[in-house]
Design a protein around this motif. Sequence first.
Motif, PDB file in Angstrom:
ATOM      1  N   TYR A   5     -56.777 -15.056 -39.290  1.00  0.00           N
ATOM      2  CA  TYR A   5     -57.138 -14.654 -40.652  1.00  0.00           C
ATOM      3  C   TYR A   5     -58.361 -15.467 -41.085  1.00  0.00           C
ATOM      4  N   ALA A   6     -59.480 -14.792 -41.327  1.00  0.00           N
ATOM      5  CA  ALA A   6     -60.686 -15.497 -41.772  1.00  0.00           C
ATOM      6  C   ALA A   6     -61.007 -15.154 -43.222  1.00  0.00           C
ATOM      7  N   HIS A   7     -61.547 -16.130 -43.944  1.00  0.00           N
ATOM      8  CA  HIS A   7     -61.999 -15.879 -45.311  1.00  0.00           C
ATOM      9  C   HIS A   7     -63.344 -16.548 -45.543  1.00  0.00           C
ATOM     10  N   GLU A   8     -63.865 -16.390 -46.764  1.00  0.00           N
ATOM     11  CA  GLU A   8     -65.272 -16.760 -47.040  1.00  0.00           C
ATOM     12  C   GLU A   8     -65.432 -18.069 -47.778  1.00  0.00           C
ATOM     13  N   GLU A   9     -64.353 -18.825 -47.919  1.00  0.00           N
ATOM     14  CA  GLU A   9     -64.441 -20.043 -48.724  1.00  0.00           C
ATOM     15  C   GLU A   9     -63.786 -21.214 -47.992  1.00  0.00           C
ATOM     16  N   ALA A  10     -63.830 -22.399 -48.618  1.00  0.00           N
ATOM     17  CA  ALA A  10     -63.173 -23.569 -48.042  1.00  0.00           C
ATOM     18  C   ALA A  10     -61.658 -23.452 -48.270  1.00  0.00           C
ATOM     19  N   ALA A  11     -60.896 -24.234 -47.529  1.00  0.00           N
ATOM     20  CA  ALA A  11     -59.428 -24.165 -47.605  1.00  0.00           C
ATOM     21  C   ALA A  11     -58.909 -24.446 -49.016  1.00  0.00           C
ATOM     22  N   THR A  12     -59.650 -25.269 -49.781  1.00  0.00           N
ATOM     23  CA  THR A  12     -59.184 -25.658 -51.119  1.00  0.00           C
ATOM     24  C   THR A  12     -59.757 -24.757 -52.217  1.00  0.00           C
ATOM     25  N   GLU A  13     -60.581 -23.778 -51.860  1.00  0.00           N
ATOM     26  CA  GLU A  13     -61.131 -22.853 -52.856  1.00  0.00           C
ATOM     27  C   GLU A  13     -60.208 -21.629 -52.980  1.00  0.00           C
ATOM     28  N   PHE A  39     -64.489 -20.609 -44.410  1.00  0.00           N
ATOM     29  CA  PHE A  39     -65.929 -20.322 -44.314  1.00  0.00           C
ATOM     30  C   PHE A  39     -66.611 -21.210 -43.284  1.00  0.00           C
ATOM     31  N   GLY A  40     -67.460 -20.599 -42.518  1.00  0.00           N
ATOM     32  CA  GLY A  40     -68.282 -21.378 -41.599  1.00  0.00           C
ATOM     33  C   GLY A  40     -67.685 -21.513 -40.216  1.00  0.00           C
ATOM     34  N   THR A  41     -66.351 -21.413 -40.087  1.00  0.00           N
ATOM     35  CA  THR A  41     -65.754 -21.654 -38.776  1.00  0.00           C
ATOM     36  C   THR A  41     -66.011 -20.495 -37.814  1.00  0.00           C
ATOM     37  N   LEU A  42     -66.212 -19.294 -38.350  1.00  0.00           N
ATOM     38  CA  LEU A  42     -66.507 -18.138 -37.477  1.00  0.00           C
ATOM     39  C   LEU A  42     -67.790 -17.431 -37.888  1.00  0.00           C
ATOM     40  N   GLY A  43     -68.596 -18.084 -38.700  1.00  0.00           N
ATOM     41  CA  GLY A  43     -69.867 -17.483 -39.123  1.00  0.00           C
ATOM     42  C   GLY A  43     -69.851 -17.095 -40.589  1.00  0.00           C
ATOM     43  N   GLU A  44     -70.802 -16.259 -40.950  1.00  0.00           N
ATOM     44  CA  GLU A  44     -70.963 -15.813 -42.339  1.00  0.00           C
ATOM     45  C   GLU A  44     -70.015 -14.637 -42.620  1.00  0.00           C
ATOM     46  N   SER A  45     -70.039 -14.161 -43.870  1.00  0.00           N
ATOM     47  CA  SER A  45     -69.182 -13.048 -44.275  1.00  0.00           C
ATOM     48  C   SER A  45     -69.363 -11.822 -43.381  1.00  0.00           C
ATOM     49  N   ALA A  46     -70.600 -11.501 -43.062  1.00  0.00           N
ATOM     50  CA  ALA A  46     -70.867 -10.316 -42.233  1.00  0.00           C
ATOM     51  C   ALA A  46     -70.241 -10.477 -40.846  1.00  0.00           C
ATOM     52  N   LYS A 142     -86.763 -15.947 -58.758  1.00  0.00           N
ATOM     53  CA  LYS A 142     -86.182 -15.431 -57.504  1.00  0.00           C
ATOM     54  C   LYS A 142     -84.708 -15.803 -57.542  1.00  0.00           C
ATOM     55  N   PHE A 143     -83.893 -14.762 -57.677  1.00  0.00           N
ATOM     56  CA  PHE A 143     -82.469 -14.968 -57.952  1.00  0.00           C
ATOM     57  C   PHE A 143     -81.650 -14.489 -56.776  1.00  0.00           C
ATOM     58  N   ARG A 144     -80.879 -15.392 -56.177  1.00  0.00           N
ATOM     59  CA  ARG A 144     -80.070 -15.000 -55.020  1.00  0.00           C
ATOM     60  C   ARG A 144     -78.871 -14.156 -55.454  1.00  0.00           C
ATOM     61  N   VAL A 145     -78.690 -13.041 -54.711  1.00  0.00           N
ATOM     62  CA  VAL A 145     -77.496 -12.221 -54.880  1.00  0.00           C
ATOM     63  C   VAL A 145     -76.841 -12.036 -53.511  1.00  0.00           C
ATOM     64  N   MET A 146     -75.569 -11.665 -53.520  1.00  0.00           N
ATOM     65  CA  MET A 146     -74.913 -11.305 -52.268  1.00  0.00           C
ATOM     66  C   MET A 146     -75.596 -10.042 -51.738  1.00  0.00           C
ATOM     67  N   THR A 147     -75.347  -9.742 -50.468  1.00  0.00           N
ATOM     68  CA  THR A 147     -76.140  -8.692 -49.816  1.00  0.00           C
ATOM     69  C   THR A 147     -75.589  -7.297 -50.101  1.00  0.00           C
ATOM     70  N   ASN A 148     -75.750  -6.841 -51.355  1.00  0.00           N
ATOM     71  CA  ASN A 148     -75.485  -5.424 -51.602  1.00  0.00           C
ATOM     72  C   ASN A 148     -76.520  -4.846 -52.546  1.00  0.00           C
ATOM     73  N   PRO A 149     -76.884  -3.589 -52.308  1.00  0.00           N
ATOM     74  CA  PRO A 149     -78.005  -2.992 -53.044  1.00  0.00           C
ATOM     75  C   PRO A 149     -77.798  -2.907 -54.560  1.00  0.00           C
ATOM     76  N   PRO A 166     -77.167 -14.478 -47.345  1.00  0.00           N
ATOM     77  CA  PRO A 166     -75.785 -14.882 -47.038  1.00  0.00           C
ATOM     78  C   PRO A 166     -75.500 -16.235 -47.704  1.00  0.00           C
ATOM     79  N   TRP A 167     -74.237 -16.521 -47.943  1.00  0.00           N
ATOM     80  CA  TRP A 167     -73.881 -17.715 -48.693  1.00  0.00           C
ATOM     81  C   TRP A 167     -74.428 -19.009 -48.078  1.00  0.00           C
TER      82      TRP A 167
END
Length: 315
Positions: A5-13, A39-46, A142-149, A166-167
């Motif tokens: 099970y992978a997710h996009e945040e740290a264990a405490t988030e 997050f980070g252990t298997l790459g980015e969200s994509a 220049k404002f960062r957004v997640m990768t959706n149109p 990507p984050w």
Amino acid sequence: DTWRYAHEEAATEVQGVFAEKFKEEIEANSDHTVQLFPFGTLGESADIMEQAQSGILQFVNQSPGFTGALIPEAQVFFVPYLLPQDEATLQEFFRNSKAINEKFPGLYAEQGLELLTMYPEGEVCMTTQEEVKTPEDLAGVKFRVMTNPLLVESYAALGATPTPLPWGEVYGALQTGIIQGQENPGFFLDSTKMYEVTEYVTCIGHNNFTTAMMANKDFYDGLSDEEKQLIQNATDAAFDHILDYQAGLQDKSLENIKSAKPEMVINILSDEERQPFMETADAVEAAFIEMTGDSGKEILEQMKSDLEAAGAATQ
Ligand code: 6CS
């Protein structure tokens, strides 16, 4: 056996706390074990999404902020001011939404995913280098957004220069000045120390960060009814847990930021100040319908009627 099970945040988030509860429930009620990949252990969200689609992972938690590139209708969660700011209505909506429970599962299934639940992670605020009191203050930022149109449309409508990233690249890009702003829920601004690389927090009430938890569909379809029930029960327990966990979290996170960096300016804009930001919402909604056609329109209408029902139920 072991389920990955992978997710996009740290264990405490927030996503980590949800995942931990899910694991605890599965392991307490079966012989299965759940191996968590923060997050980070298997790459980015994509990357984790690809791994879940191919079946290397059995479970994945990914925000529609990223899934929106794969399932355009999921971008509906980025129509500004669509989700309510009132906590009770918001929770009621996520519990009972027909859009989430009946419409989205089919769209996720087309991508090889069994949608198990969606839940809110907290009110999204911006952090920037300069003060933001009006949309004009975002001009040229220049404002960062997640990768959706649609998020690109949304910040373009506010007058900023949207920059999808990507984050993993955000902290460094703020530090080196490649971008000058980003948005995220309060707990994440705090835990990822966004205040170290920006000077202002601005909350305009435009969104609550939505995320989704899902399984690889082939894996899920191959399970027994008992195992499916086990997964549903664990998901429900994690859902309840994460809503309780978030009570008061936004305010506490903003306080933490203030004590970590007293000179950080935190502006919660008034209703009057929010007005010009709210006026951009119609254009973004129109862009959403243009991108997604009848299918998106149907989802949007269902969401609106779910939100109305949630509002009425919590009066
Ligand atoms: O902004 C992002 O990319 C990240 N924000 C949150 C709250 N969770 C994960 C996501 O990658």
